[in-house]
Design an enzyme around this catalytic site. Sequence first.
Site: not given
Ligand SMILES: Cc1cc2nc3c(=O)[nH]c(=O)nc-3n(C[C@H](O)[C@H](O)[C@H](O)COP(=O)(O)OP(=O)(O)OC[C@H]3O[C@@H](n4cnc5c(N)ncnc54)[C@H](O)[C@@H]3O)c2cc1C
Length: 418
Positions: A112, A115, A230, A383
């Site tokens: 996928q 991100s 998902e 969140e």
């Molecule tokens: C084990 C694992 C497997 C994964 N596998 C995949 C994959 O196969 N493909 C893929 O595309 N992605 C994958 N991901 C990525 C995952 O979808 C993202 O990490 C997730 O969506 C959060 O994005 P970020 O890490 O950029 O955090 P951010 O979006 O930067 O968030 C940082 C913090 O801010 C908070 N926050 C952000 N926006 C808001 C809001 N509007 N309101 C309140 N709080 C908020 C979040 O809750 C978090 O605590 C994976 C992640 C993990 C941990």
Amino acid sequence: MTDRSEAADVRREVEAWLAQWWDPERPLVEWRGLLADSGWGCPAWPTEWYGRGLSPDLAAVASEAFARVGAVGSAAGAGMALAAPTILEHGSADVRGRLLRPIVTGEDRWCQLFSEPGSGSDLAGLTTRATRDGDEWVVSGQKVWTTGAHQAAYGMLLARTNRDVPKHRGITYFALPMRQPGVEVRPLRQMNGRASFNEVFLTEARVPHANMVGEEGGGWAAALTTLAHERGLPTARMAAVPAGGQGRTAREAAAEAAEYAKTYEWYPQRAGRPDLVPSQARATGRAAEPVVRQEVARLLSLEKAARWNLERSRASRAKGRPGPEGSVAKLCASDIARSAACLHAEMEGARAMLSGPESPLGGIVAEIIVSVPAGSIAGGTDEIQHNIIGERVLGLPKEPSVDTDVPFRDVRTNIPRS
Ligand SMILES: Cc1cc2nc3c(=O)[nH]c(=O)nc-3n(C[C@H](O)[C@H](O)[C@H](O)COP(=O)(O)OP(=O)(O)OC[C@H]3O[C@@H](n4cnc5c(N)ncnc54)[C@H](O)[C@@H]3O)c2cc1C
């Protein structure tokens, strides 16, 4: 509710089919080809696309018949769990015809590519770009956290194809061939020592126009389908090889599952291992302490309620209507994992930090503690699930936004853009 005679008809039909075709010595891919072509591999899919159009209850009757004779089922993983339902809902007849069958047979694995370093929760802010070049699109950008990219033949790619419209409307969904010079996959090492996800660098990678899933600029709708499938899906794993399965087909399925499972070896720990909590309470001599007993009981009750909710979520997903139960299920899973990790740490004390053979449960307790945070991030953070439940279930006002109505090129951001 399934009619008994309907269930009996399906049972008779699948048993007769298995009696004719199930041969435990058939090569795995050949067997799964038969499953795809007969529709018995995915009986809940439409008849014209490798299924038999059965209700989830009747599809369950078919899988019970498979289990009774020890027959191997269709492949599992992100292709089956995420790409296939998205393609079934949004893909053209050509895309369905070409891409679904190798998902069923397990010949093509998927990852996928959603991100990015600057776009996780704010997925619609993604900046990977695709530009049309004849019958192809040329894709450049960076994806991150891509689970299983190192094993995938295709990626579910979201790319920006129009910067002159608001952010949700300029995204297109593609099935990107992963094995090509413009795609570089680099593993990321996690704090638990594993490397199950990757950074993916796209440098003028090519994807055929014919691999578009949905409309140009309509990728957000397809992305929502993938995301809905998902949630409520704690792990996307290869289906269990039938218990006691004998013969070449079962052996090949077991080898495939073992290889695939390497990516997910730590996932049980990510879920906090509540199953180990009662025995650990006894082993550490803490089971008689009132506070520990109370917490163990709270955890196990929560887990039972969450399991029922997950069943509800699975049932709606199987009916093609993944709903908000998925967000509730995902939040519960995070809560249970955290509570279980806290209890493991509380019961072991400082020893919980030790890894290696002499440590609590041979290092499993330490791995639980460093793996549990992943569950409340992957597939949309806690969140974000709260926001979804607030807006879509409770009808609360939408989260304020300053960037949904302006052309994407005018959105103020700290992400460098060309
Ligand atoms: C084990 C694992 C497997 C994964 N596998 C995949 C994959 O196969 N493909 C893929 O595309 N992605 C994958 N991901 C990525 C995952 O979808 C993202 O990490 C997730 O969506 C959060 O994005 P970020 O890490 O950029 O955090 P951010 O979006 O930067 O968030 C940082 C913090 O801010 C908070 N926050 C952000 N926006 C808001 C809001 N509007 N309101 C309140 N709080 C908020 C979040 O809750 C978090 O605590 C994976 C992640 C993990 C941990």
